[in-house]
Design a protein around this motif. Structure first.
Motif, PDB file in Angstrom:
ATOM      1  N   HIS A   7       0.816  -1.211   0.000  1.00 12.81           N
ATOM      2  CA  HIS A   7       0.000   0.000   0.000  1.00 12.81           C
ATOM      3  C   HIS A   7       0.853   1.265   0.000  1.00 12.81           C
ATOM      4  O   HIS A   7       0.537   2.249   0.675  1.00 12.81           O
ATOM      5  CB  HIS A   7      -0.963  -0.010   1.192  1.00 12.81           C
ATOM      6  N   HIS A 116     -12.618  -2.864  -3.941  1.00 21.39           N
ATOM      7  CA  HIS A 116     -12.924  -1.599  -3.275  1.00 21.39           C
ATOM      8  C   HIS A 116     -13.978  -0.837  -4.065  1.00 21.39           C
ATOM      9  O   HIS A 116     -13.923  -0.775  -5.295  1.00 21.39           O
ATOM     10  CB  HIS A 116     -11.661  -0.737  -3.155  1.00 21.39           C
ATOM     11  N   ARG A 197     -10.874  -4.590  10.134  1.00 21.21           N
ATOM     12  CA  ARG A 197     -11.064  -4.710   8.693  1.00 21.21           C
ATOM     13  C   ARG A 197     -11.322  -6.133   8.230  1.00 21.21           C
ATOM     14  O   ARG A 197     -11.656  -6.360   7.073  1.00 21.21           O
ATOM     15  CB  ARG A 197      -9.858  -4.145   7.947  1.00 21.21           C
ATOM     16  N   CYS A 204     -13.101   0.238   7.146  1.00 21.81           N
ATOM     17  CA  CYS A 204     -12.062   1.012   7.820  1.00 21.81           C
ATOM     18  C   CYS A 204     -11.402   2.074   6.940  1.00 21.81           C
ATOM     19  O   CYS A 204     -10.705   2.941   7.457  1.00 21.81           O
ATOM     20  CB  CYS A 204     -10.983   0.074   8.366  1.00 21.81           C
ATOM     21  N   ASN A 205     -11.587   1.999   5.625  1.00 18.60           N
ATOM     22  CA  ASN A 205     -10.912   2.932   4.739  1.00 18.60           C
ATOM     23  C   ASN A 205     -11.711   4.224   4.578  1.00 18.60           C
ATOM     24  O   ASN A 205     -12.939   4.204   4.507  1.00 18.60           O
ATOM     25  CB  ASN A 205     -10.694   2.291   3.368  1.00 18.60           C
ATOM     26  N   GLU A 206     -10.998   5.326   4.501  1.00 12.35           N
ATOM     27  CA  GLU A 206     -11.652   6.634   4.429  1.00 12.35           C
ATOM     28  C   GLU A 206     -12.399   6.852   3.122  1.00 12.35           C
ATOM     29  O   GLU A 206     -13.505   7.404   3.116  1.00 12.35           O
ATOM     30  CB  GLU A 206     -10.600   7.737   4.591  1.00 12.35           C
ATOM     31  N   THR A 208     -12.986   4.373   0.571  1.00 14.12           N
ATOM     32  CA  THR A 208     -13.616   3.203  -0.044  1.00 14.12           C
ATOM     33  C   THR A 208     -14.201   2.286   1.015  1.00 14.12           C
ATOM     34  O   THR A 208     -13.850   2.372   2.198  1.00 14.12           O
ATOM     35  CB  THR A 208     -12.603   2.374  -0.872  1.00 14.12           C
ATOM     36  N   GLU A 210     -14.637  -2.054   1.243  1.00  7.93           N
ATOM     37  CA  GLU A 210     -13.905  -3.148   0.608  1.00  7.93           C
ATOM     38  C   GLU A 210     -14.618  -4.475   0.817  1.00  7.93           C
ATOM     39  O   GLU A 210     -14.830  -4.912   1.954  1.00  7.93           O
ATOM     40  CB  GLU A 210     -12.489  -3.235   1.185  1.00  7.93           C
TER      41      GLU A 210
END
Length: 311
Positions: A7, A116, A197, A204-206, A208, A210
């Protein structure tokens, strides 16, 4: 080209047709993990990464992922579904290149296909130009993931051990007299959970959300029907007061060739058996504050299953 650290890439650029509005058309991208089953393979992960860069340019990024062993994680740039459909040969070529280079994604139960979805269109506008509430849309997606968790486990091709470790359901189904129900009130609350996650739907992603539940694959037909399922889940979750079945989510949008493949795929995994719930309907709730209240909205249990199947 060296393989990037996990990442470590940040230069994302959405692929879309010229007139597409990203507040009305959702974007998605995938992470496809591939690995070598034989360390004596003539093509190393770095060499595969170079091949991908040479053939596809900036469309795909290759990163390291320690969880898959001697392999690489292939990450696509974000795109709209229309753009994807207009470039199917490109994605088929990617899978073929990996196979021809001696890589695998299904065998060994190490690799996943993670998809995503951009949050922008989840809070954009629906087909009637009404503003969507992102939290409501995500809750609808979670309703689907939780209600059909047993069937989606079979569809995913994962072992139950792998599913529990990497992408488990958030809640247990409730059994009442042999019928399965979901606790909608509880699911609504956990749809804001960003502490872990490792769920089938990671929040947990700002930017997207997933989908994590799919096992990796380099088989084109499996790859396509899997993405088509996720596309249908997202598009139907954006609609207010809507009724769906898993059967519709799997088959809608497939041409005859893919539909026949999907039928055999589901039969092989016993998703279509009578005791499975893939034809049981699920009510999805409102997606914006202007929506009329759904008379079948239950705060505790989704009772639509028996209401619509009462013959």
């Amino acid at each position: 080209m060296t393989i990037l650290n996990y990442h470590g890439f940040r230069d994302w650029a959405v692929r879309k047709d010229e007139n597409e509005d990203l507040k009305r058309n959702f974007t998605f991208g995938f992470e496809l993990e591939v690995t070598l089953l034989d360390d004596s393979n003539s093509v190393t992960p770095t060499m595969l990464s170079n091949k991908i860069k040479s053939k596809f340019g900036k469309l795909f990024v290759c990163e390291r992922d320690g969880s898959i062993g001697n392999g690489v994680e292939i990450i696509s740039q974000p795109m709209t579904w229309k753009w994807f459909m207009n470039h199917l040969d490109t994605f088929k070529e990617l899978l073929n290149l990996c196979v021809e280079s001696g890589f695998d994604s299904h065998t060994g139960d190490k690799c996943g296909l993670h998809v995503h979805i951009g949050r922008e269109a989840l809070g954009g506008f629906d087909s009637d130009n009404r503003s969507l509430n992102q939290n409501y849309v995500i809750t609808n997606i979670n309703y689907i993931m939780e209600r059909y968790q047993n069937e989606l486990l079979k569809f995913s091709r994962r072992t139950r051990r792998s599913y529990s470790r990497w992408c488990s359901a958030r809640t247990d189904l409730i059994d009442l007299n042999g019928h399965a129900f979901i606790d909608k009130d509880r699911i609504s609350k956990v749809s804001n959970d960003i502490t872990n996650r490792y769920y089938s739907l990671n929040l947990c992603n700002e930017k997207t959300i997933e989908f994590r539940f799919l096992r990796g694959t380099l088989k084109w037909e499996t790859f396509f029907i899997s993405l088509n399922l996720l596309k249908n889940i997202v598009e139907n979750s954006r609609k207010s007061n809507h009724v769906i079945t898993l059967e519709d989510l799997i088959f809608n949008g497939l041409d005859d060739e893919f539909k026949n493949y999907a039928i055999d795929y589901c039969k092989k995994r016993k998703i279509t058996d009578e005791e499975c719930d893939w034809k049981k309907p699920l009510f999805l709730e409102k997606t914006n504050s202007e929506s009329l209240s759904n008379i079948f909205q239950f705060n505790k249990l989704d009772l639509a299953n028996d209401i619509l199947n009462d013959e």
